[in-house]
Design a protein around this motif. Sequence first.
Motif, short mmCIF file in Angstrom:
data_model
loop_
_atom_site.label_atom_id
_atom_site.label_comp_id
_atom_site.label_asym_id
_atom_site.label_seq_id
_atom_site.Cartn_x
_atom_site.Cartn_y
_atom_site.Cartn_z
N ASP A 1 -10.12 -2.61 -10.32
CA ASP A 1 -8.98 -3.04 -9.48
C ASP A 1 -8.21 -1.75 -9.41
N ALA A 2 -7.68 -1.37 -10.51
CA ALA A 2 -6.76 -0.33 -10.58
C ALA A 2 -7.10 1.04 -9.76
N ILE A 3 -8.18 1.28 -9.72
CA ILE A 3 -8.68 2.58 -9.18
C ILE A 3 -8.65 2.12 -7.39
N ASN A 4 -9.10 0.84 -7.00
CA ASN A 4 -8.93 0.50 -5.84
C ASN A 4 -7.62 0.60 -5.30
N VAL A 5 -6.56 0.14 -6.29
CA VAL A 5 -5.09 -0.01 -5.76
C VAL A 5 -4.73 1.48 -5.59
N ALA A 6 -5.16 2.24 -6.41
CA ALA A 6 -4.69 3.76 -6.47
C ALA A 6 -5.28 4.44 -5.29
N MET A 7 -6.58 4.15 -4.66
CA MET A 7 -6.81 4.48 -3.30
C MET A 7 -6.25 4.15 -2.27
N ARG A 8 -5.90 2.84 -2.22
CA ARG A 8 -4.82 2.35 -1.45
C ARG A 8 -3.64 3.14 -1.23
N GLU A 9 -3.09 3.51 -2.17
CA GLU A 9 -1.87 3.94 -2.07
C GLU A 9 -1.87 5.65 -1.79
N LEU A 10 -2.91 6.28 -2.12
CA LEU A 10 -3.28 7.45 -1.61
C LEU A 10 -3.42 7.50 0.01
#
Length: 230
Positions: A107-116
Motif C-alpha cells: 500500500d505504501a509503494i502504491n501511495v508513493a507512486m500516486r504522489e509521484l
Amino acid sequence: MLYSTEVENMCPIAQGACHGPAPIPEEGKWVKSKEIKDINGLTHGVGRCAPQQGACKLTLNIKEGIIQEALVEVIGCSGMTHSAAMASEILPGKTILEALNTDLVCDAINVAMRELFLQIVYGRSQTAFSEGGLPIGASLEDLGKGLRSQVGTMFGTLAKGPRYLDLTEGYVKRLALDAQNEIIGYEFINLGKMMDFIKKGMDANEALKKATGSYGRFDEAAKYVDPRKE
C-alpha cells in the motif's frame, strides 16, 4: 458514442476557446503535454500504508513517458522489503499511467507512486529545469557510498532517556556520555564500507576496525554505553 436525447436535440455551437494545455517545465524545456510520451523527469515521492505502520520513498526516472529507473526504499515493516523487491522488477518499462494502475504489492509503494504521478504530470519534478534531465542511474546518488539508504533510527523514553541506533554515518556501536550522563558523541560502524572491505578479501575483524569511526567529543566521555543493551 451514445448521446442523451437532450444533447441530440441541441443545436451545435462552436467552441471558441481552444488554446491547449498550459506548458509545464520538463528537463529544461517548456512542454505542452497531451500524451503520456510527452512526460519526462526524475522525481521522488513518499507514501504510507493504511495502518501507517511503514513508509516508502520512491524515486523514478522517466523518459518519454516510460519508467527507465526505479529506486524503492522502505522502512517500518518486514513485508515491505519483499514488496519493494517485486516493485523494482515491476516498474521499469511501464508508462507512468500503467504504473499508477498497477498493484505494486504494498500500500505504501502504491501511495508513493500516486504522489509521484501527481508531481511529474504537473511539472513538479526534481529535474524540471535541468537541461536534458539526469542519466539513468542518477537515483543511486541518494544512497551515497556503499549504496545504502540514509536511515535514522532513534529511541527514547521518559524513564531512561534517548538511544541513538542508526545515523547517516552508520550503525551506532557506543554512545559517549559526560559526567551528567548527557550524550556528547558516538561510535559508529559504516556497514557499507565494512562489507566492501570484506568482499575485497579483508579479514572481518580488520574490516570492522577500519569501518569504525566516531563523532563529537567521543574521546572525552566519562562513560560509554551500548544503546541496544544498556
